[in-house]
Design a protein around this motif. Structure first.
Motif, PDB file in Angstrom:
ATOM      1  N   ALA A  44      23.250  -8.896 -19.083  1.00 64.65           N
ATOM      2  CA  ALA A  44      21.984  -8.313 -19.547  1.00 64.65           C
ATOM      3  C   ALA A  44      22.280  -7.090 -20.393  1.00 64.65           C
ATOM      4  CB  ALA A  44      21.113  -7.944 -18.349  1.00 64.65           C
ATOM      5  N   ARG A  59      14.677  -3.976 -25.817  1.00 66.30           N
ATOM      6  CA  ARG A  59      14.286  -4.865 -24.727  1.00 66.30           C
ATOM      7  C   ARG A  59      15.561  -5.521 -24.214  1.00 66.30           C
ATOM      8  NH1 ARG A  59      14.240  -5.332 -29.647  1.00 66.30           N
ATOM      9  NH2 ARG A  59      12.047  -5.735 -30.051  1.00 66.30           N
ATOM     10  N   ILE A  60      15.469  -6.062 -22.987  1.00 69.61           N
ATOM     11  CA  ILE A  60      16.651  -6.689 -22.383  1.00 69.61           C
ATOM     12  C   ILE A  60      16.730  -8.157 -22.797  1.00 69.61           C
ATOM     13  CG2 ILE A  60      17.832  -7.223 -20.207  1.00 69.61           C
ATOM     14  CD1 ILE A  60      17.454  -4.193 -20.723  1.00 69.61           C
ATOM     15  N   PHE A  74      19.740 -15.746 -27.153  1.00 68.84           N
ATOM     16  CA  PHE A  74      18.727 -16.738 -27.516  1.00 68.84           C
ATOM     17  C   PHE A  74      17.334 -16.180 -27.258  1.00 68.84           C
ATOM     18  CE2 PHE A  74      22.595 -19.012 -27.072  1.00 68.84           C
ATOM     19  CZ  PHE A  74      22.536 -20.009 -28.028  1.00 68.84           C
ATOM     20  N   THR A  75      16.415 -16.594 -28.121  1.00 64.03           N
ATOM     21  CA  THR A  75      15.051 -16.071 -27.995  1.00 64.03           C
ATOM     22  C   THR A  75      14.081 -16.917 -28.802  1.00 64.03           C
ATOM     23  OG1 THR A  75      13.744 -14.042 -28.076  1.00 64.03           O
ATOM     24  CG2 THR A  75      15.196 -14.453 -29.959  1.00 64.03           C
ATOM     25  N   ASN A  76      12.835 -16.450 -28.827  1.00 59.74           N
ATOM     26  CA  ASN A  76      11.788 -17.105 -29.611  1.00 59.74           C
ATOM     27  C   ASN A  76      11.820 -16.537 -31.034  1.00 59.74           C
ATOM     28  OD1 ASN A  76       9.108 -17.424 -30.817  1.00 59.74           O
ATOM     29  ND2 ASN A  76       8.547 -18.314 -28.838  1.00 59.74           N
TER      30      ASN A  76
HETATM   31  C1  LIG Z   1      17.091  -9.512 -17.141  1.00 61.62           C
HETATM   32  C2  LIG Z   1      16.273  -9.919 -18.340  1.00 61.62           C
HETATM   33  C3  LIG Z   1      16.773 -10.906 -19.173  1.00 61.62           C
HETATM   34  C4  LIG Z   1      16.042 -11.315 -20.299  1.00 61.62           C
HETATM   35  N1  LIG Z   1      16.605 -12.236 -21.133  1.00 61.62           N
HETATM   36  C5  LIG Z   1      15.924 -12.584 -22.256  1.00 61.62           C
HETATM   37  C6  LIG Z   1      16.549 -13.449 -23.220  1.00 61.62           C
HETATM   38  O1  LIG Z   1      17.720 -13.859 -23.094  1.00 61.62           O
HETATM   39  N2  LIG Z   1      15.813 -13.805 -24.299  1.00 61.62           N
HETATM   40  C7  LIG Z   1      14.534 -13.345 -24.507  1.00 61.62           C
HETATM   41  O2  LIG Z   1      13.926 -13.722 -25.504  1.00 61.62           O
HETATM   42  N3  LIG Z   1      13.949 -12.506 -23.631  1.00 61.62           N
HETATM   43  C8  LIG Z   1      14.615 -12.104 -22.520  1.00 61.62           C
HETATM   44  N4  LIG Z   1      14.024 -11.229 -21.630  1.00 61.62           N
HETATM   45  C9  LIG Z   1      12.662 -10.747 -21.919  1.00 61.62           C
HETATM   46  C10 LIG Z   1      12.716  -9.635 -22.978  1.00 61.62           C
HETATM   47  O3  LIG Z   1      13.154  -8.421 -22.376  1.00 61.62           O
HETATM   48  C11 LIG Z   1      11.375  -9.396 -23.691  1.00 61.62           C
HETATM   49  O4  LIG Z   1      10.364  -9.094 -22.760  1.00 61.62           O
HETATM   50  C12 LIG Z   1      10.923 -10.594 -24.511  1.00 61.62           C
HETATM   51  O5  LIG Z   1      12.005 -11.237 -25.155  1.00 61.62           O
HETATM   52  C13 LIG Z   1       9.905 -10.179 -25.576  1.00 61.62           C
HETATM   53  O6  LIG Z   1      10.472  -9.190 -26.408  1.00 61.62           O
HETATM   54  P1  LIG Z   1       9.861  -8.838 -27.865  1.00 61.62           P
HETATM   55  O7  LIG Z   1       8.359  -8.795 -27.706  1.00 61.62           O
HETATM   56  O8  LIG Z   1      10.435  -7.529 -28.243  1.00 61.62           O
HETATM   57  O9  LIG Z   1      10.273  -9.942 -28.802  1.00 61.62           O
HETATM   58  C14 LIG Z   1      14.752 -10.762 -20.543  1.00 61.62           C
HETATM   59  C15 LIG Z   1      14.258  -9.767 -19.697  1.00 61.62           C
HETATM   60  C16 LIG Z   1      15.013  -9.346 -18.623  1.00 61.62           C
HETATM   61  C17 LIG Z   1      14.459  -8.240 -17.747  1.00 61.62           C
END
Ligand SMILES: Cc1cc2nc3c(=O)[nH]c(=O)nc-3n(C[C@H](O)[C@H](O)[C@H](O)COP(=O)(O)O)c2cc1C
Length: 214
Positions: A44, A59-60, A74-76
């Motif tokens: 993380a 953000r994490i 990876f993400t949206n």
């Molecule tokens: C432990 C942890 C792991 C996370 N891993 C991911 C991740 O790999 N990808 C992701 O898109 N969001 C992850 N999130 C959620 C993001 O922190 C965030 O809320 C979300 O991606 C939306 O962020 P944005 O609005 O800045 O795009 C994680 C949150 C936590 C607390």
């Protein structure tokens, strides 16, 4: 906390410990964290971006791999972070492993990984996460929790006996480091810090290394 405990098992850090290739060391520190840290998610990180108005935001996310090309997560692709990443092409990633008393910071340009690479990773995700990737319009307003759960149920019906394809709006980014900083906590706030800077991003040749004041 005793001195021994606050120092962490590594104790100290030298240029020799770090070697010549910070990406290799980056990968090794993450492996160390998997092996020795008690964190639920040693991978993380805080992902920092800057938006069009110059506002920083963190953000994490989970770093899924570190190799010679960089750090991948990876993400949206329509999320708030994705908009900032696509517009600026830059990001910073910060790891913190409290029980190893280590911090690792990386900065550099960032871009999407290939569709094939995203496909491969998506295929390894648990089914529930795959449904979630389709259902969540990440970072957009959501009227009710029920609306999200209803979308999940629809998707479960649609893909009842089928493989779930990767949504086109979901995939990986890779950060290519131009700076990597290794921080080892030590007594009296006299921590060890070393900063690698890539000499020439275009040709990717070599790194400078300097020790920094804590
Ligand atoms: C432990 C942890 C792991 C996370 N891993 C991911 C991740 O790999 N990808 C992701 O898109 N969001 C992850 N999130 C959620 C993001 O922190 C965030 O809320 C979300 O991606 C939306 O962020 P944005 O609005 O800045 O795009 C994680 C949150 C936590 C607390």
């Amino acid at each position: 906390m005793t001195d021994e405990a606050s120092r962490g098992p590594e104790g100290s850090l030298s240029a020799d410990d770090l070697g010549a290739d910070p990406l290799r060391t980056c990968a090794r520190w993450l492996e160390d964290a998997y092996a020795r840290s008690n964190l639920v998610f040693p991978n993380a990180v805080s992902l920092s971006t800057v938006d069009d108005d110059g506002w920083p935001e963190g953000r994490i996310v989970l770093v899924k791999s570190i190799d010679d090309r960089g750090l991948t997560f990876f993400t949206n692709y329509r999320s708030r972070k994705a908009k900032a990443l696509d517009a600026s092409g830059r990001a910073a990633i910060t790891f913190y492993w409290p029980d190893l008393n280590r911090q690792m910071r990386v900065r550099g340009p960032v871009g999407k990984v290939s569709a094939e690479e995203s496909d491969r990773y998506f295929a390894t995700r648990p089914r529930g996460s795959q449904i979630g990737a389709w259902a969540s319009r990440q970072s957009e307003p959501l009227e009710t929790r029920e609306a999200l759960e209803a979308r999940c149920r629809e998707l479960e019906t649609r893909y009842a006996s089928a493989e779930i394809p990767r949504p086109p709006h979901w995939g990986g980014y890779r950060l290519t480091p131009i700076e990597v900083e290794f921080w080892q906590g030590r007594d009296d706030r006299l921590h060890d810090r070393f900063l690698f800077r890539r000499r020439d991003l275009i040709r990717g040749e070599g790194w400078s290394l300097e020790r920094l004041n804590p």
